[in-house]
Design a protein around this motif. Structure first.
Motif, short mmCIF file in Angstrom:
data_model
loop_
_atom_site.label_atom_id
_atom_site.label_comp_id
_atom_site.label_asym_id
_atom_site.label_seq_id
_atom_site.Cartn_x
_atom_site.Cartn_y
_atom_site.Cartn_z
N UNK A 1 32.12 -27.60 -47.87
CA UNK A 1 33.07 -27.79 -46.78
C UNK A 1 34.19 -26.75 -46.81
N UNK A 2 34.58 -26.31 -48.00
CA UNK A 2 35.58 -25.23 -48.08
C UNK A 2 34.97 -23.96 -47.50
N UNK A 3 33.72 -23.67 -47.84
CA UNK A 3 33.06 -22.49 -47.29
C UNK A 3 32.93 -22.58 -45.78
N UNK A 4 32.61 -23.77 -45.26
CA UNK A 4 32.53 -23.96 -43.82
C UNK A 4 33.90 -23.72 -43.18
N UNK A 5 34.94 -24.24 -43.79
CA UNK A 5 36.29 -24.04 -43.27
C UNK A 5 36.71 -22.58 -43.27
N UNK A 6 36.39 -21.87 -44.34
CA UNK A 6 36.70 -20.44 -44.40
C UNK A 6 35.93 -19.69 -43.32
N UNK A 7 34.68 -20.04 -43.16
CA UNK A 7 33.86 -19.40 -42.12
C UNK A 7 34.41 -19.63 -40.73
N UNK A 8 34.79 -20.87 -40.45
CA UNK A 8 35.38 -21.19 -39.14
C UNK A 8 36.69 -20.45 -38.95
N UNK A 9 37.48 -20.35 -40.00
CA UNK A 9 38.74 -19.61 -39.91
C UNK A 9 38.52 -18.14 -39.62
N UNK A 10 37.54 -17.55 -40.27
CA UNK A 10 37.24 -16.13 -40.03
C UNK A 10 36.78 -15.90 -38.60
N UNK A 11 35.90 -16.78 -38.12
CA UNK A 11 35.41 -16.64 -36.74
C UNK A 11 36.56 -16.81 -35.76
N UNK A 12 37.43 -17.78 -36.00
CA UNK A 12 38.56 -18.03 -35.10
C UNK A 12 39.50 -16.84 -35.05
N UNK A 13 39.84 -16.29 -36.20
CA UNK A 13 40.74 -15.13 -36.24
C UNK A 13 40.10 -13.93 -35.56
N UNK A 14 38.81 -13.73 -35.79
CA UNK A 14 38.12 -12.60 -35.16
C UNK A 14 38.12 -12.74 -33.65
N UNK A 15 37.83 -13.93 -33.16
CA UNK A 15 37.82 -14.18 -31.71
C UNK A 15 39.23 -14.03 -31.13
N UNK A 16 40.24 -14.51 -31.83
CA UNK A 16 41.61 -14.40 -31.33
C UNK A 16 42.04 -12.93 -31.26
N UNK A 17 41.69 -12.15 -32.27
CA UNK A 17 42.04 -10.73 -32.24
C UNK A 17 41.31 -10.01 -31.11
N UNK A 18 40.05 -10.35 -30.89
CA UNK A 18 39.31 -9.74 -29.80
C UNK A 18 39.93 -10.10 -28.46
N UNK A 19 40.38 -11.34 -28.31
CA UNK A 19 41.03 -11.78 -27.07
C UNK A 19 42.33 -11.01 -26.86
N UNK A 20 43.12 -10.88 -27.92
CA UNK A 20 44.39 -10.16 -27.82
C UNK A 20 44.14 -8.70 -27.45
#
Length: 78
Positions: free
Chosen positions: A7-26
């Protein structure tokens, strides 16, 4: 134990995807001046600069705490 690691790995993965998508949006939806203010002038290396900054801050804090503990326990040993 393995559930927690999973679950920690899943959370880290979700965090990475979220940050990547947010940066792409910005990058896609903000003017260049605002983008430079948010991400800095070197926009292609933001993740690496962030990681380097985190490691540097961690090491500085670790060294300061280590020095503090060494001073405290060296004084008590004398």
């Amino acid at each position: 134990m393995f559930k927690r690691i999973f679950w920690v790995a899943v959370g880290v993965g979700i965090g990475i995807v979220t940050v990547t998508k947010a940066q792409a949006y910005v990058k896609a939806n903000t003017p260049d001046a605002a983008r430079q203010f948010l991400l800095g002038p070197d926009q292609s290396n933001v993740p690496m600069r962030t990681l380097e900054g985190l490691v540097k801050e961690f090491n500085e804090t670790r060294r300061a705490r280590e020095a503090e503990l060494n001073n405290r326990y060296n004084v008590q040993a004398d």
